[in-house]
Design a protein around this motif. Structure first.
Motif, mmCIF file in Angstrom:
data_model
loop_
_atom_site.group_PDB
_atom_site.id
_atom_site.type_symbol
_atom_site.label_atom_id
_atom_site.label_comp_id
_atom_site.label_asym_id
_atom_site.label_seq_id
_atom_site.Cartn_x
_atom_site.Cartn_y
_atom_site.Cartn_z
ATOM 1 N N LEU A 79 -95.214 -8.172 50.375
ATOM 2 C CA LEU A 79 -94.158 -8.964 51.011
ATOM 3 C C LEU A 79 -94.749 -10.225 51.638
ATOM 4 N N ILE A 80 -95.892 -10.096 52.304
ATOM 5 C CA ILE A 80 -96.570 -11.265 52.879
ATOM 6 C C ILE A 80 -96.995 -12.231 51.778
ATOM 7 N N ALA A 81 -97.516 -11.710 50.663
ATOM 8 C CA ALA A 81 -97.942 -12.564 49.553
ATOM 9 C C ALA A 81 -96.771 -13.333 48.962
ATOM 10 N N ASP A 82 -95.578 -12.754 48.978
ATOM 11 C CA ASP A 82 -94.387 -13.454 48.481
ATOM 12 C C ASP A 82 -93.945 -14.572 49.428
ATOM 13 N N TRP A 83 -94.093 -14.351 50.716
ATOM 14 C CA TRP A 83 -93.656 -15.343 51.697
ATOM 15 C C TRP A 83 -94.677 -16.452 51.918
ATOM 16 N N HIS A 84 -95.943 -16.224 51.563
ATOM 17 C CA HIS A 84 -97.008 -17.203 51.803
ATOM 18 C C HIS A 84 -97.689 -17.588 50.495
ATOM 19 N N GLN A 85 -97.813 -18.895 50.284
ATOM 20 C CA GLN A 85 -98.434 -19.405 49.075
ATOM 21 C C GLN A 85 -99.915 -19.665 49.321
ATOM 22 N N GLU A 122 -86.090 -16.030 47.471
ATOM 23 C CA GLU A 122 -86.528 -16.697 46.244
ATOM 24 C C GLU A 122 -87.146 -15.681 45.282
ATOM 25 N N HIS A 123 -87.953 -14.776 45.816
ATOM 26 C CA HIS A 123 -88.565 -13.737 44.992
ATOM 27 C C HIS A 123 -87.485 -12.844 44.388
ATOM 28 N N CYS A 166 -104.359 -11.484 43.928
ATOM 29 C CA CYS A 166 -103.334 -12.418 43.427
ATOM 30 C C CYS A 166 -103.899 -13.361 42.369
ATOM 31 N N GLN A 167 -105.214 -13.557 42.341
ATOM 32 C CA GLN A 167 -105.833 -14.430 41.348
ATOM 33 C C GLN A 167 -105.934 -13.764 39.979
ATOM 34 N N PHE A 168 -105.801 -12.436 39.931
ATOM 35 C CA PHE A 168 -106.001 -11.707 38.681
ATOM 36 C C PHE A 168 -104.802 -10.864 38.251
ATOM 37 N N VAL A 169 -103.845 -10.613 39.156
ATOM 38 C CA VAL A 169 -102.712 -9.730 38.856
ATOM 39 C C VAL A 169 -101.411 -10.456 39.176
ATOM 40 N N SER A 170 -100.408 -10.323 38.306
ATOM 41 C CA SER A 170 -99.131 -11.015 38.495
ATOM 42 C C SER A 170 -98.350 -10.433 39.662
ATOM 43 N N ALA A 171 -97.374 -11.242 40.157
ATOM 44 C CA ALA A 171 -96.572 -10.833 41.312
ATOM 45 C C ALA A 171 -95.802 -9.546 41.049
ATOM 46 N N ASN A 189 -102.988 -18.057 41.788
ATOM 47 C CA ASN A 189 -101.722 -17.311 41.887
ATOM 48 C C ASN A 189 -101.236 -16.925 40.506
ATOM 49 N N MET A 190 -101.694 -15.783 40.015
ATOM 50 C CA MET A 190 -101.305 -15.308 38.703
ATOM 51 C C MET A 190 -99.813 -14.989 38.682
ATOM 52 N N GLN A 191 -99.087 -15.565 37.702
ATOM 53 C CA GLN A 191 -97.630 -15.343 37.596
ATOM 54 C C GLN A 191 -97.306 -14.214 36.617
#
Length: 412
Positions: A124-130, A191-192, A343-348, A410-412
């Protein structure tokens, strides 16, 4: 003031409180052993106490991947609120326990409920913070864990002035009240949620089946490295949470009522410094070098290696506190960058699942070392056990630096 700009930080503040309660409720048991063993004689055995601490870790570990899978598919707000309510009710109930089996069963139930929080909270924090604030936001959240650990360290002190039963009752009531507050103020990232709905409308089968999701994760070589990178430091991490009060008591010849707060506060304060410093450094470094988060994490882990040696072999107050401070700062830097590196290697869409698996791996390592250190304590070798853990951390640092080479932040 624009609420849209400050709400991501409100989220961090709200979850900071949950993180505090998460660690406070689990930690205080380790410092109230002396008070509880008067009424529950089985706790006089370090081996039995190790079993009690380990059952939480085993259950917590088994539930972590399940918690991640659930968090990637359901509303994380209600998952967080529900888990907080349950583990707080368990804490309250522990004050009524009269036998070892009752404490053992409640500790296992706490493992189930607390496991549901971390994957949901961090994703949840990763979704709210870029990218520009992700490590710092994660780090600030982690300070809640350390603060809870420090307050839990006063369990023995509070129990000495009242009783261990009352201590469990009040901590449980606080958690139940906070769960009610979250119902009104904690929200998902709209947004997520909107992106997820669009993906579902375009492709009804967009939700990756569980087995396929796991297959995608485990076919990623970088994820295997991250698993080991996360698990190896978990050995000394859980060792300090569960056995550092005992180590301080034995090596420094002090009462547990003093050793508990001293050990937990030393680690908590230094870890607080570490996560903030590590978060700021990582967020700035990654903007100049995509491997900045990896390098920051490696610096943190490297600091824990000499600290473990000093904790294991030190028998003087200054040396023990210095080692605790060094370990806490290093571990804090490492802690602030786990989810950002993931987050650099796995999608949201798979982050909570991935973190759940990581949590399971780390917790299983912690459960194993907790039980082992219980036996070593009975044999008088607890300090040696702490020192040996430094070798495993050294291997983790080497693998991390060699294999983790991200292409995006930020892997999508």
């Amino acid at each position: 003031m624009n609420i849209k700009k400050i709400y991501p930080w409100i989220i961090v503040g709200l979850l900071w409180g949950v993180a505090l309660l998460n660690y406070m409720d689990r930690q205080m048991l380790s410092t109230m052993k002396d008070a509880m063993q008067i009424d529950i004689t089985e706790l006089q055995s370090a081996t039995n106490f190790g079993r009690l601490m380990a059952i939480f870790l085993w259950i917590y570990g088994f539930m972590s991947p399940v918690a991640g899978l659930i968090a990637d598919r359901l509303n994380r707000k209600w998952l967080i609120v529900g888990s907080l309510f349950v583990w707080s009710a368990v804490t309250f109930s522990m004050g009524y326990a009269t036998t070892f089996n009752q404490i053992y069963g409640l500790r296992a139930l706490m493992g189930i409920s607390e496991a549901l929080y971390i994957p949901a909270g961090l994703s949840l924090i990763a979704d709210w913070h870029q990218e520009k604030s992700r490590s710092l936001a994660t780090g600030i959240h982690m300070t809640g864990l350390y603060t809870g650990q420090a307050i839990g360290g006063f369990g023995a002190t509070i129990a000495a002035s009242s009783s261990w039963h009352t201590t469990f009752h009040w901590f449980g009531i606080i958690g139940i009240a906070y769960a009610a507050i979250l119902i009104f103020f904690l929200h998902e990232n709209k947004e997520h949620t909107a992106i997820q709905k669009i993906r579902k409308s375009r492709n009804p089968d967009e939700h990756t089946p569980v087995l396929k999701s796991l297959s995608l994760l485990f076919s990623n070589i970088a994820f295997w490295v991250i698993l080991f990178y996360f698990a190896a430091p978990s050995l000394p991490g859980w060792a300090t949470k569960n056995w550092l009060p005992t180590l301080f008591s034995e090596n420094l010849n002090m009462d547990m009522a003093e050793a508990g707060p001293l050990s937990t506060i030393t680690i908590a304060i230094s870890s607080f410094i570490g996560v903030i410093a590590g978060g700021i450094l990582s967020d700035k470094w990654v903007q100049k070098n995509i491997r900045g988060r990896v390098y920051t994490g490696a610096i943190g882990l490297g600091m824990t290696i000499p600290a473990l040696l000093l904790l294991g072999f030190g028998h003087h107050m200054a040396g023990a506190i210095g080692a605790g401070l060094l370990f806490g700062i290093g571990y804090g830097i490492f802690d602030a960058n786990n989810m950002p590196i993931l987050c650099q290697f796995v999608s949201a869409r798979q982050r909570a699942t991935a973190y759940g698996i990581m949590n399971m791996t780390g917790v299983f390592a912690g459960a194993a070392v907790t039980g082992l250190l219980g036996k070593w304590t009975d044999g008088g070798n607890l300090g040696l056990g702490f020192a040996w853990l430094s070798a495993i951390v050294l291997v983790a640092v080497a693998l991390q630096l060699y294999f983790l080479r991200p292409e995006t932040d930020n892997m999508q």
